[in-house]
Design an enzyme around this catalytic site. Structure first.
Site, PDB file in Angstrom:
ATOM      1  N   LYS A  98       0.880  -1.180   0.000  1.00  0.00           N
ATOM      2  CA  LYS A  98       0.000   0.000   0.000  1.00  0.00           C
ATOM      3  C   LYS A  98       0.914   1.225   0.000  1.00  0.00           C
ATOM      4  O   LYS A  98       1.454   1.611   1.032  1.00  0.00           O
ATOM      5  CB  LYS A  98      -0.885  -0.012   1.251  1.00  0.00           C
ATOM      6  N   GLU A 110       9.246   1.549  11.417  1.00  0.00           N
ATOM      7  CA  GLU A 110      10.336   2.523  11.286  1.00  0.00           C
ATOM      8  C   GLU A 110       9.685   3.902  11.321  1.00  0.00           C
ATOM      9  O   GLU A 110       8.980   4.266  10.384  1.00  0.00           O
ATOM     10  CB  GLU A 110      11.087   2.246   9.977  1.00  0.00           C
ATOM     11  N   CYS A 166      13.514  10.274   7.250  1.00  0.00           N
ATOM     12  CA  CYS A 166      13.336   9.778   8.618  1.00  0.00           C
ATOM     13  C   CYS A 166      14.617   9.951   9.417  1.00  0.00           C
ATOM     14  O   CYS A 166      14.592  10.260  10.596  1.00  0.00           O
ATOM     15  CB  CYS A 166      12.896   8.331   8.604  1.00  0.00           C
ATOM     16  N   GLU A 223       9.836  15.886  15.302  1.00  0.00           N
ATOM     17  CA  GLU A 223      10.248  15.760  13.912  1.00  0.00           C
ATOM     18  C   GLU A 223       9.527  16.842  13.098  1.00  0.00           C
ATOM     19  O   GLU A 223       8.305  16.921  13.122  1.00  0.00           O
ATOM     20  CB  GLU A 223       9.841  14.363  13.431  1.00  0.00           C
TER      21      GLU A 223
HETATM   22  P1  NAP Z   1       1.672   8.682   8.174  1.00  0.00           P
HETATM   23  O1  NAP Z   1       0.244   8.915   8.466  1.00  0.00           O
HETATM   24  O2  NAP Z   1       2.439   7.929   9.177  1.00  0.00           O
HETATM   25  O3  NAP Z   1       1.754   7.899   6.765  1.00  0.00           O
HETATM   26  C1  NAP Z   1       2.731   6.929   6.445  1.00  0.00           C
HETATM   27  C2  NAP Z   1       2.102   5.788   5.664  1.00  0.00           C
HETATM   28  O4  NAP Z   1       1.078   5.177   6.440  1.00  0.00           O
HETATM   29  C3  NAP Z   1       1.417   6.214   4.370  1.00  0.00           C
HETATM   30  O5  NAP Z   1       1.536   5.190   3.418  1.00  0.00           O
HETATM   31  C4  NAP Z   1      -0.015   6.361   4.804  1.00  0.00           C
HETATM   32  O6  NAP Z   1      -0.900   6.289   3.717  1.00  0.00           O
HETATM   33  C5  NAP Z   1      -0.159   5.198   5.740  1.00  0.00           C
HETATM   34  N1  NAP Z   1      -1.234   5.314   6.720  1.00  0.00           N
HETATM   35  C6  NAP Z   1      -1.820   6.432   7.207  1.00  0.00           C
HETATM   36  N2  NAP Z   1      -2.782   6.128   8.110  1.00  0.00           N
HETATM   37  C7  NAP Z   1      -2.817   4.774   8.194  1.00  0.00           C
HETATM   38  C8  NAP Z   1      -3.595   3.838   8.946  1.00  0.00           C
HETATM   39  N3  NAP Z   1      -4.541   4.239   9.793  1.00  0.00           N
HETATM   40  N4  NAP Z   1      -3.350   2.520   8.786  1.00  0.00           N
HETATM   41  C9  NAP Z   1      -2.396   2.097   7.949  1.00  0.00           C
HETATM   42  N5  NAP Z   1      -1.633   2.924   7.195  1.00  0.00           N
HETATM   43  C10 NAP Z   1      -1.837   4.248   7.319  1.00  0.00           C
HETATM   44  O7  NAP Z   1       2.450  10.023   7.890  1.00  0.00           O
HETATM   45  P2  NAP Z   1       1.978  11.374   7.148  1.00  0.00           P
HETATM   46  O8  NAP Z   1       0.646  11.823   7.665  1.00  0.00           O
HETATM   47  O9  NAP Z   1       2.115  11.186   5.694  1.00  0.00           O
HETATM   48  O10 NAP Z   1       3.108  12.401   7.649  1.00  0.00           O
HETATM   49  C11 NAP Z   1       3.053  12.957   8.944  1.00  0.00           C
HETATM   50  C12 NAP Z   1       4.412  12.925   9.631  1.00  0.00           C
HETATM   51  O11 NAP Z   1       4.881  11.575   9.704  1.00  0.00           O
HETATM   52  C13 NAP Z   1       5.549  13.641   8.914  1.00  0.00           C
HETATM   53  O12 NAP Z   1       5.574  15.003   9.182  1.00  0.00           O
HETATM   54  C14 NAP Z   1       6.766  12.940   9.469  1.00  0.00           C
HETATM   55  O13 NAP Z   1       7.113  13.503  10.701  1.00  0.00           O
HETATM   56  C15 NAP Z   1       6.294  11.526   9.662  1.00  0.00           C
HETATM   57  N6  NAP Z   1       6.734  10.632   8.553  1.00  0.00           N
HETATM   58  C16 NAP Z   1       7.838   9.869   8.762  1.00  0.00           C
HETATM   59  C17 NAP Z   1       8.297   9.062   7.744  1.00  0.00           C
HETATM   60  C18 NAP Z   1       9.516   8.221   7.934  1.00  0.00           C
HETATM   61  O14 NAP Z   1      10.231   7.963   6.971  1.00  0.00           O
HETATM   62  N7  NAP Z   1       9.769   7.708   9.115  1.00  0.00           N
HETATM   63  C19 NAP Z   1       7.642   9.022   6.513  1.00  0.00           C
HETATM   64  C20 NAP Z   1       6.498   9.796   6.334  1.00  0.00           C
HETATM   65  C21 NAP Z   1       6.053  10.596   7.372  1.00  0.00           C
HETATM   66  P3  NAP Z   1      -1.485   7.682   3.105  1.00  0.00           P
HETATM   67  O15 NAP Z   1      -0.336   8.618   2.974  1.00  0.00           O
HETATM   68  O16 NAP Z   1      -2.036   7.254   1.803  1.00  0.00           O
HETATM   69  O17 NAP Z   1      -2.507   8.172   4.081  1.00  0.00           O
END
Ligand code: NAP
Ligand code: MG
Length: 482
Positions: free
Chosen positions: A176, A251, A285, A384
């Site tokens: 996904k 992660e 990250c 972050e």
């Molecule tokens: P996020 O919600 O954690 O999204 C990461 C992944 O999880 C995406 O593929 C997202 O899909 C999916 N996801 C979201 N809600 C989910 C759920 N309830 N069940 C299963 N999968 C789910 O992060 P974000 O909202 O895009 O970003 C917010 C913050 O997260 C950023 O500012 C950053 O601090 C952090 N982040 C960290 C990393 C990393 O590499 N560790 C990567 C991204 C973000 P969708 O995007 O399609 O909703």
């Protein structure tokens, strides 16, 4: 262009017929659409993956010999390199990342596939000493069907490290991708089909995290879930998986510190320190987002970084400047609000980069920001940001440096810059992080190096040989033969 799911080596319309706009972050304009997957689509993908495995590991994917599996992965790596330019263009348009960063992502993905291809026929069990009259051995079996929730910051790299390792261990995958970064992943699944991966080995369901992502982590047919993303969503995914006793690798990002001592070689250190927070516009990250500097060189470091930050420019991927736009309006608003809050708290901005005049006003750009004398307990030092924002603070001695470095909830990566070898090693042992670099800082490190977090940065390890173990189920067989 309207994309469907890619399941069982074919494009497949979604259950509800709904779609989501795909936005170009440089302009804020939609340029394509993806299917809005739901639990029914995840069920179809999991069934396709199960068929690839077969009831008794006799499906078209599971029955391949290790060398045949390895050869397919080598061929996949070669195909990625052949299509690297197209993949990079697609990724840059979809996520806004600078073209040079997207090209690196494609190259690193190919490295992951090569690395794990080379591991396939070296992943084996052991024989164990036990009571007289017994022979005991362990075998590493595939888990079955694994789920992969991929974020938008490094879609191709994270696909490589997670799907690549799982395939090498003999599993079939359901992926996904993030709604903001699905196009490269769909294309990668199509490329795999073109070069001969059996139907169902790799399946991609697009859609929202809260719908398709949640359905994937809750699906009974998934035997292991890999997640990269935020701490909050990671906890949700981990909890859902735990309720049905499904192992997970989480992660979850970080607030990774670099410690610069008086005796450091600043000519070596500063370009690396800069890159560690600027790369991918800080949406990494393992970004080096906190800089701890010993007091004797503090003003020198601030001065030299100020010059560099003032020269930084953000623009659309095609201009290939220091940074592209952030991935979406939500991330832009988040970075803006965290920067504004820090300024409101009186934290000093030492320097700001610029947004190129050619950049669209509707794009999700944010200039690089250098904060100095940042109080260790402030939000900008603790949370972050996921943007090109560096928080710098001074320290007096080693003990204080360690306390500051370990003083957040996170623990992903850390860096130590010193010419004193003993100090480098001593601190490497004291820092709470999954990876520590001494006199270097590779955001994420090489494909060979195990990677993952402690504390709120998550658990489990990706990359390197270590990651393969997580994608296998270890069986102990004890034979009493007298
Ligand atoms: P996020 O919600 O954690 O999204 C990461 C992944 O999880 C995406 O593929 C997202 O899909 C999916 N996801 C979201 N809600 C989910 C759920 N309830 N069940 C299963 N999968 C789910 O992060 P974000 O909202 O895009 O970003 C917010 C913050 O997260 C950023 O500012 C950053 O601090 C952090 N982040 C960290 C990393 C990393 O590499 N560790 C990567 C991204 C973000 P969708 O995007 O399609 O909703
Ligand atoms: Mg997009």
């Amino acid at each position: 262009m309207e994309y469907r799911h890619f399941i069982g080596n074919a494009w497949r319309a979604g259950d509800n017929g709904e779609s989501l706009d795909v936005i170009d972050p440089s302009t804020g304009e939609p340029f394509a659409a993806i299917a809005r997957g739901n639990a029914a689509d995840i069920d179809v993908a999991v069934s396709a993956a199960r068929n690839a495995m077969g009831e008794a590991l006799d499906g078209p994917w599971a029955k391949l010999s290790p060398v045949e599996r390895a050869n397919l992965l080598f061929a996949y790596a070669a195909a990625v390199l052949e299509n690297a330019d197209e993949l990079a263009q697609l990724e840059a348009r979809d996520t806004g990342k600078a073209l040079k960063t997207a090209r690196t992502d494609a190259a690193v993905l190919a490295r992951y596939l090569q690395y794990y291809a080379g591991c396939v026929d070296k992943l084996h069990g052991e024989t164990l000493p036990y009571t007289t009259g017994f022979t005991v051995l362990t075998v590493r079996e595939p888990i079955g069907v694994t789920g992969h929730i991929i974020p938008w910051n490094y879609p191709m790299q994270i696909y490589g490290r997670s799907v690549g390792a799982s395939l090498a261990a003999g599993n079939a995958c359901v992926v996904k991708p993030a709604e903001d970064a699905s196009l490269s992943i769909l294309r990668l699944a199509e490329i795999a089909a073109d070069i001969g991966f059996p139907a169902g080995a790799i399946n991609v369901v697009t859609g929202l995290g809260s719908e398709a992502g949640a359905a994937l982590s809750a699906n009974e047919g998934i035997g292991h879930i890999s997640f990269t993303g935020s701490t909050a969503t990671g906890a949700l995914v981990g909890r859902t998986a735990a309720e049905r006793h499904c192992p997970s690798v989480l992660e979850l990002g970080g607030k990774s510190p670099q410690l610069v001592f008086d005796d450091a070689d600043l000519d070596e250190a500063l370009p690396v320190i800069l890159n560690a927070i600027i790369q991918n516009a800080g949406q990494t990250c393992s970004a080096g987002s906190r800089l701890l500097v010993q007091r004797g060189i503090y003003e020198t470091v601030i001065e030299r970084l100020t010059q560099r930050f003032e020269a930084l420019r953000s623009g659309p991927p095609a201009m290939d400047l220091d940074t592209g736009p952030l991935v979406n309006a939500k991330q832009q608003a988040r970075v803006r609000s965290m920067v504004e809050q820090a300024e409101g708290e009186g934290i000093r901005v030492a320097a700001r980069g610029k947004i190129a005049v050619e950049a669209s006003r509707n794009g999700f750009f944010h200039e690089a920001v250098l904060f100095r004398d940042v109080p260790p307990q402030s939000r900008i030092a603790q949370e972050e940001v996921f943007g090109p924002v560096l928080a710098v603070m001074p320290f007096d001695d080693e003990a204080e440096a360690v306390k500051l470095a370990n003083g957040t909830n996170y623990g992903l990566v850390a860096g130590v810059w010193t010419r004193d070898g003993s100090r480098g090693l001593r601190l490497a042992r004291k820092l709470q992080a999954g990876q520590v670099f001494v006199n270097n800082y590779g955001a994420g490190g090489g494909v060979e190096l195990p990677f993952g977090g402690v504390k709120a940065s998550g658990h489990g390890r990706e990359k390197g040989f270590e990651a393969l173990y997580g994608f296998t189920s270890l069986k102990t067989i004890a034979i009493r033969h007298g």
